[in-house]
Motif scaffolding. Structure first.
Motif, short mmCIF file in Angstrom:
data_model
loop_
_atom_site.label_atom_id
_atom_site.label_comp_id
_atom_site.label_asym_id
_atom_site.label_seq_id
_atom_site.Cartn_x
_atom_site.Cartn_y
_atom_site.Cartn_z
N ARG A 87 0.84 -1.20 0.00
CA ARG A 87 0.00 0.00 0.00
C ARG A 87 0.87 1.25 0.00
NH1 ARG A 87 -2.34 0.30 6.20
NH2 ARG A 87 -0.53 -0.57 7.25
N TRP A 108 -0.92 6.43 6.10
CA TRP A 108 -1.30 5.52 5.02
C TRP A 108 -2.32 6.18 4.11
CZ3 TRP A 108 2.27 2.09 4.96
CH2 TRP A 108 2.84 1.65 6.16
N GLU A 110 -5.28 5.91 1.21
CA GLU A 110 -6.33 5.03 0.70
C GLU A 110 -6.69 5.40 -0.73
OE1 GLU A 110 -7.28 2.48 2.44
OE2 GLU A 110 -6.12 3.08 4.20
N GLU A 111 -7.17 4.42 -1.46
CA GLU A 111 -7.66 4.66 -2.82
C GLU A 111 -9.11 5.13 -2.76
OE1 GLU A 111 -5.98 4.51 -5.64
OE2 GLU A 111 -4.15 3.77 -4.71
N ASP A 112 -9.45 6.06 -3.63
CA ASP A 112 -10.83 6.51 -3.76
C ASP A 112 -11.54 5.56 -4.71
OD1 ASP A 112 -13.21 7.76 -4.04
OD2 ASP A 112 -12.45 9.53 -5.07
N ASP A 113 -12.28 4.63 -4.14
CA ASP A 113 -12.97 3.61 -4.96
C ASP A 113 -14.41 3.98 -5.25
OD1 ASP A 113 -11.20 1.03 -3.19
OD2 ASP A 113 -10.75 1.91 -5.13
N ASP A 174 -4.96 9.67 -5.94
CA ASP A 174 -5.77 8.86 -5.03
C ASP A 174 -6.96 8.18 -5.72
OD1 ASP A 174 -4.20 9.45 -2.79
OD2 ASP A 174 -5.31 11.29 -2.39
#
Length: 197
Positions: A87, A108, A110-113, A174
């Motif tokens: 990650r 950390w 995070e991905e914007d899903d 992101d």
């Protein structure tokens, strides 16, 4: 926040990518020993000033956290490892250990899903399939997840012959959808998509 050891390199490492390394500097032998002993990983970040060997390198704030998945003694007597990225992180503060090993206090990323609407990425999906086949790239146990925009963007950014600063920009994004849009723009501006020659 978490503090992790850093391994500045002249490359950009994307999540799920594997990275083979030859280890010879004492500080990185210490790093490998620590990671194997504590079952933890280390951060890989693109160097923006300095060199890989000798210390003093400055690296970008965003990188990828990797864990050692294999190691062996190479024919030349050096330690060889294979690390796999998990990650992304952003370094908030750099410090240096007495042995000159760089470490960072990281958060950390995070991905914007949150994907809205049906996105058409057939051209990029076909391109990745072509690239993997043309260069006989061994993806190992990596399952092809062509429908996943985050995975697709990371793999294209990993395998296409892009400049390190372009890859760094892609790593720092992101959103998987935005990353694919940027990749499409890069392809439109270059001849990278023509790999049939």
């Amino acid at each position: 926040m978490q503090t992790i050891p850093l391994f500045p390199l002249n490359l950009v490492l994307f999540p799920e990518a594997e990275l083979p390394l030859r280890i010879f500097e004492p500080r990185y032998i210490d790093l490998v020993s620590e990671c194997l002993r504590t079952e933890t990983g280390f951060g890989v970040s693109l160097i923006k000033q300095g060199t890989e060997v000798g210390g003093g390198a400055r690296c970008h704030d965003v990188g990828s956290y990797a864990r050692i998945v294999d190691w062996s003694r190479l024919e030349d007597g050096l330690l060889g490892i294979t690390a796999k990225a998990e990650r992304r992180f952003r370094i908030k503060r750099f410090t240096e250990r007495p042995n000159k090993l760089l470490q960072g206090e990281v958060e950390w990323l995070e991905e914007d899903d949150n994907i809205t609407g049906e996105e058409d990425h057939v051209v990029l999906q076909k391109l990745l399939t072509q690239v993997l086949s043309h260069y006989e790239i061994n993806v190992g146990d990596l399952a092809l997840k062509l429908e996943d925009p985050v995975w697709l963007g990371y793999r294209l950014a990993e395998f296409l012959p892009l400049e390190p600063d372009v890859k760094q920009t892609l790593l720092e994004m992101d959103s998987g959808i935005e990353r694919l849009a940027e990749l499409q723009q890069v392809l439109n501006d270059t001849n990278i998509a023509d790999i049939s020659g």
